[in-house]
Scaffold this active site. Structure first.
Site, PDB file in Angstrom:
ATOM      1  N   HIS A  71       0.733  -1.241   0.005  1.00 48.77           N
ATOM      2  CA  HIS A  71       0.029   0.161   0.033  1.00 48.77           C
ATOM      3  C   HIS A  71       1.056   1.413  -0.004  1.00 48.77           C
ATOM      4  O   HIS A  71       0.447   2.399   0.714  1.00 48.77           O
ATOM      5  CB  HIS A  71      -1.085  -0.100   1.213  1.00 48.77           C
ATOM      6  CG  HIS A  71      -2.126  -0.986   1.137  1.00 48.77           C
ATOM      7  ND1 HIS A  71      -3.091  -0.774   0.103  1.00 48.77           N
ATOM      8  CD2 HIS A  71      -2.506  -2.160   1.720  1.00 48.77           C
ATOM      9  CE1 HIS A  71      -3.979  -1.564   0.078  1.00 48.77           C
ATOM     10  NE2 HIS A  71      -3.614  -2.695   0.993  1.00 48.77           N
ATOM     11  N   ASP A 130       0.805  -5.000   5.294  1.00 49.22           N
ATOM     12  CA  ASP A 130      -0.489  -5.678   4.865  1.00 49.22           C
ATOM     13  C   ASP A 130      -0.418  -5.943   3.237  1.00 49.22           C
ATOM     14  O   ASP A 130      -0.070  -4.886   2.667  1.00 49.22           O
ATOM     15  CB  ASP A 130      -1.594  -5.175   5.505  1.00 49.22           C
ATOM     16  CG  ASP A 130      -2.071  -3.953   5.134  1.00 49.22           C
ATOM     17  OD1 ASP A 130      -1.249  -2.917   4.986  1.00 49.22           O
ATOM     18  OD2 ASP A 130      -3.266  -3.580   4.477  1.00 49.22           O
ATOM     19  N   GLU A 131      -1.151  -6.664   2.989  1.00 47.22           N
ATOM     20  CA  GLU A 131      -1.414  -6.853   1.284  1.00 47.22           C
ATOM     21  C   GLU A 131      -0.273  -6.545   0.536  1.00 47.22           C
ATOM     22  O   GLU A 131      -0.155  -5.602  -0.345  1.00 47.22           O
ATOM     23  CB  GLU A 131      -2.528  -6.247   1.103  1.00 47.22           C
ATOM     24  CG  GLU A 131      -3.821  -6.666   1.695  1.00 47.22           C
ATOM     25  CD  GLU A 131      -5.175  -5.954   1.535  1.00 47.22           C
ATOM     26  OE1 GLU A 131      -4.948  -4.775   1.372  1.00 47.22           O
ATOM     27  OE2 GLU A 131      -6.009  -6.491   1.674  1.00 47.22           O
ATOM     28  N   VAL A 132       1.071  -6.937   0.830  1.00 47.96           N
ATOM     29  CA  VAL A 132       2.076  -6.884  -0.130  1.00 47.96           C
ATOM     30  C   VAL A 132       2.175  -7.661  -1.442  1.00 47.96           C
ATOM     31  O   VAL A 132       2.867  -8.597  -1.733  1.00 47.96           O
ATOM     32  CB  VAL A 132       3.498  -7.210   0.873  1.00 47.96           C
ATOM     33  CG1 VAL A 132       4.712  -6.658  -0.080  1.00 47.96           C
ATOM     34  CG2 VAL A 132       3.536  -6.552   2.213  1.00 47.96           C
ATOM     35  N   TYR A 133       1.131  -6.949  -2.202  1.00 48.77           N
ATOM     36  CA  TYR A 133       0.965  -7.749  -3.701  1.00 48.77           C
ATOM     37  C   TYR A 133       2.196  -7.561  -4.584  1.00 48.77           C
ATOM     38  O   TYR A 133       2.959  -6.524  -4.370  1.00 48.77           O
ATOM     39  CB  TYR A 133      -0.075  -6.929  -4.278  1.00 48.77           C
ATOM     40  CG  TYR A 133      -1.380  -7.062  -3.441  1.00 48.77           C
ATOM     41  CD1 TYR A 133      -1.952  -8.132  -2.985  1.00 48.77           C
ATOM     42  CD2 TYR A 133      -2.490  -5.716  -3.225  1.00 48.77           C
ATOM     43  CE1 TYR A 133      -3.177  -8.340  -2.083  1.00 48.77           C
ATOM     44  CE2 TYR A 133      -3.564  -5.950  -2.627  1.00 48.77           C
ATOM     45  CZ  TYR A 133      -4.030  -7.250  -1.798  1.00 48.77           C
ATOM     46  OH  TYR A 133      -5.100  -7.160  -1.293  1.00 48.77           O
TER      47      TYR A 133
END
Length: 492
Positions: A92, A148-151
């Site tokens: 993010h 979080d959400e380390v795409y």
């Protein structure tokens, strides 16, 4: 105030990456937060923080000034709300990596989500961000470093090469960056403990997590915003984290912003169920493990998505959830307390609608947004798609050709004018209310997304009517245009 609640800390999350409130509005709602049972704030500044030096370009147009941040902290202290700042340091990172000056630090060149953990400059960047934020939050007991959400982690070229080496894994890559960031916080700001969202840790094998050194550095925040939590699974996850060496854990629920990226009204029943189940997790998990709970209130799903429920719209849901946590349930007497706090005669639980505007700060916005969300588009749809005169005599076929029977104009035009007038007046009222709470860009965005498309449909219909009616106007002799058998389609 806390009674028997297992959550001694109850932090309200302020997500400022969309529709950040003016400080004047925060001064009104902080006392309400406290009265409802909150004792802290998690402030996710994103581009609203007054970054300086080479980080100045991260600031949004209406970013808070250093003095405004100081005022926010003063107001929070007056209401006995402990402040925890949040700085994204891995995933993010769109608000940073969208800028050309930092685009070379993306994990995958095309996507601005994730920071490349292999670049020394990446760590220097997040360390500078952390230091600037904590400089204005001296004495903060916690700093949330996101993660979080380390795409797309592991998909960059440097990561691909690194992962080809024996014993390297995506989990190891993630833990290494988290450890580096958290170590900086601990070394440079020894009184501050880093918090991290836990999703990137959930599937890491326990022995690897225990050996990583991360459990000695951070406190994980277990988040789940659903109305049907896997309660036994959450308890097992808590036990896993404890066994890996994490001394303290946090929970994270949601009071808004978790049921759809373009959600306009908060479904109170969904969020109440979420909190009921978090209470069950807390009771079923290892004793005295949970430090507290963060009630998240997301304003965008990410930096590029649309706005979801505005903060004033989510206040009734927040009030209900905080009171539920304090009282261990949402019995009728708790509901009555919430209605009394908000100044509403009836709190909508299943239909997301509360009767009347309420006397809480932003209650007028809540009431007007409710009207718009429930009735604006549907009323325009009803006129354009179910009104017999519109569908029968001024269909899309007729509108494109500017054809209309003269007698039909008197059936269609007054209804359109009436509907447009009513909604235009309400839109002006809403715009004025929004301007008191939010900055101009947020007001513009919300109206453009939620109000103007429907008004434009009505205005377009009026324009087509006017053009179709032009040939129907009386001649200079005062006689209407007529076909051989009476009035014919105008424009023919």
């Amino acid at each position: 105030m806390s009674g028997s609640t297992p959550f001694k800390m109850r932090f309200v999350h302020l997500d400022l990456k969309g529709a950040p409130p003016k400080v004047s509005y925060l001064s009104e709602i902080f006392p309400l937060f406290r009265a409802l049972g909150a004792n802290g704030l998690l402030i996710e500044y994103e581009d609203m923080f007054p970054y300086a030096g080479h980080l100045r370009l991260l600031q949004a147009k209406h970013a808070y000034s250093p003095s405004e941040v100081a005022e926010i902290l003063r107001l929070a202290k007056l209401s006995e709300l402990e402040v925890v700042p949040l700085v994204q340091t891995f995933g993010h990172m769109e608000f940073v990596l969208k800028h050309a000056a930092f685009a070379h630090l993306r994990e995958v060149a095309l996507f601005p989500n994730t920071l490349n953990p292999h670049e020394a400059e990446s760590l220097a960047l997040v360390e500078a961000m952390i230091d600037q934020v904590l400089e204005l939050h001296k004495g903060a007991r916690w700093l949330h470093i996101g993660c979080d959400e380390v795409y797309y982690l592991g998909e960059g070229e440097a990561s691909r090469q690194w992962l080809r080496q024996e014993q390297n894994s995506q989990a190891k890559l993630c833990l290494s960056h988290v450890r580096a960031v958290a170590s900086h916080v601990r070394a440079r700001h020894p009184g501050t403990t880093p918090l991290v969202w836990d999703d990137m840790l959930r599937d890491v094998p326990p022995e690897q997590l225990a050996a990583s050194g991360v459990p000695q550095l951070v406190e994980p925040v277990l988040w789940d915003y659903g109305a049907d939590l896997d309660i036994p699974g959450k308890v097992l996850l808590m036990e896993k984290y404890r066994e890996c060496g994490f001394p303290r854990l946090w929970a994270a629920s949601a009071f808004k912003g978790a049921t759809g990226p373009s959600q306009a009204l908060s479904p109170v029943e969904h969020h109440l169920r979420n909190h009921v189940q978090w209470l069950q997790v807390a009771v079923g998990g290892p004793e005295d493990t949970l430090q507290g709970i963060i009630l998240t209130g997301w304003q965008r799903y990410d930096h590029f998505s649309v706005l979801c429920e505005l903060l004033p719209v989510g206040i009734p849901s927040l009030a209900a959830c905080l009171q539920l946590l304090l009282h261990g349930g949402f019995a009728e007497h708790v509901k009555l307390r919430v209605e009394n706090f908000l100044g509403v005669s009836g709190l909508g639980i299943t239909d997301a609608v509360s009767e009347g505007a309420g006397s809480f700060p932003g209650g007028d916005i809540h009431a007007l947004v409710t009207q718009v969300s429930l009735h604006l588009r549907s009323s325009v749809d009803a006129l354009l798609e179910r009104n017999r005169y519109v569908t029968g005599w001024f269909s899309p076929y007729h509108r494109r050709r500017k054809l209309i029977h003269p007698a039909m104009i008197q059936h269609v035009q007054p209804e359109v004018l009436s509907l447009l007038g009513r909604w235009s007046a309400l839109a002006q009222q809403l715009e004025a209310a929004l301007q008191l709470v939010f900055y101009p860009d947020a007001v513009e965005e919300w109206l453009e997304e939620n109000v103007r498309p429907s008004l434009q449909r009505l205005q377009s219909l009026l324009q087509d009517l006017a053009e179709a009616a032009a040939p129907c106007l009386p001649t200079q002799a005062g006689v209407p245009i007529r076909g051989p058998e009476g009035p014919g389609p105008c424009g023919s």
